[in-house]
Design a protein around this motif. Structure first.
Motif, PDB file in Angstrom:
ATOM      1  N   GLN A   1       0.841  -1.183   0.000  1.00 29.12           N
ATOM      2  CA  GLN A   1       0.000   0.000   0.000  1.00 29.12           C
ATOM      3  C   GLN A   1       0.884   1.243   0.000  1.00 29.12           C
ATOM      4  O   GLN A   1       1.839   1.336   0.764  1.00 29.12           O
ATOM      5  N   GLN A   3       2.138   4.816   0.821  1.00 26.63           N
ATOM      6  CA  GLN A   3       2.017   5.779   1.912  1.00 26.63           C
ATOM      7  C   GLN A   3       2.901   6.975   1.613  1.00 26.63           C
ATOM      8  O   GLN A   3       4.004   6.837   1.074  1.00 26.63           O
ATOM      9  N   VAL A   5       4.566  10.568   3.304  1.00 25.06           N
ATOM     10  CA  VAL A   5       4.881  11.266   4.538  1.00 25.06           C
ATOM     11  C   VAL A   5       5.600  12.566   4.186  1.00 25.06           C
ATOM     12  O   VAL A   5       6.701  12.545   3.646  1.00 25.06           O
ATOM     13  N   SER A  25       6.397   5.452   0.152  1.00 25.82           N
ATOM     14  CA  SER A  25       6.683   4.039   0.381  1.00 25.82           C
ATOM     15  C   SER A  25       5.606   3.187  -0.288  1.00 25.82           C
ATOM     16  O   SER A  25       4.472   3.633  -0.440  1.00 25.82           O
ATOM     17  N   ILE A 107      -4.247   9.174  -3.230  1.00 26.84           N
ATOM     18  CA  ILE A 107      -3.487   8.845  -2.025  1.00 26.84           C
ATOM     19  C   ILE A 107      -2.837  10.117  -1.527  1.00 26.84           C
ATOM     20  O   ILE A 107      -2.180  10.833  -2.298  1.00 26.84           O
ATOM     21  N   GLY A 109      -0.858  12.412   1.800  1.00 26.24           N
ATOM     22  CA  GLY A 109      -0.108  12.441   3.034  1.00 26.24           C
ATOM     23  C   GLY A 109      -0.906  13.145   4.122  1.00 26.24           C
ATOM     24  O   GLY A 109      -2.029  13.607   3.899  1.00 26.24           O
ATOM     25  N   GLN A 110      -0.291  13.250   5.297  1.00 22.87           N
ATOM     26  CA  GLN A 110      -0.996  13.828   6.446  1.00 22.87           C
ATOM     27  C   GLN A 110      -0.902  15.345   6.481  1.00 22.87           C
ATOM     28  O   GLN A 110      -1.631  15.988   7.227  1.00 22.87           O
TER      29      GLN A 110
END
Length: 118
Positions: A1, A3, A5, A25, A107, A109-110
């Motif tokens: 999956q 991810q 950051v 990642s 998708i 990031g935070q």
């Protein structure tokens, strides 16, 4: 999956510089384009810049042209946003996002906070 950051945000004075990083990642070949977005309180999330993973095409919002530079490092699976000549109106939470086979940025990031203030 996959991810994402983000890092590199912070407080900077007007005219200063920051470099944001987005570490990816679990990246797959379907992820062909990356984007940086930003959202200030009470506003919509707007795209700032985008780039393909082979760096052959980059695009910028008019408000950041000539001041911001997006780049992608395939070996490190990292996308950068170099921000120069920062202005108070650049203050926002900055997000990176991946665009895949769906054609959408799906998708995220935070986010990392960028504050430009004296």
């Amino acid at each position: 999956q996959v991810q994402l950051v983000e890092s590199g945000g912070g407080l900077v004075e007007p005219g200063g510089s920051l470099r944001l990083s987005c570490a990816v990642s679990g990246r797959t070949l379907s992820s062909y384009q990356m984007g940086w977005f930003r959202q200030a309180p009470g506003t919509d999330r707007d795209i700032v810049a985008s780039i393909t993973w082979n760096n052959d095409f980059a695009n910028y919002a008019d408000s950041v042209k000539g001041r911001f530079t997006i780049s992608a490092d395939n070996a490190k699976n990292t996308v950068y946003l170099q921000m120069n000549s920062l202005k108070p109106e650049d203050t926002a939470v900055y997000y990176c996002a991946s665009r895949g086979s769906s054609g959408n940025y799906d998708i995220w990031g935070q986010g990392t906070q960028v504050t430009v203030s004296s």
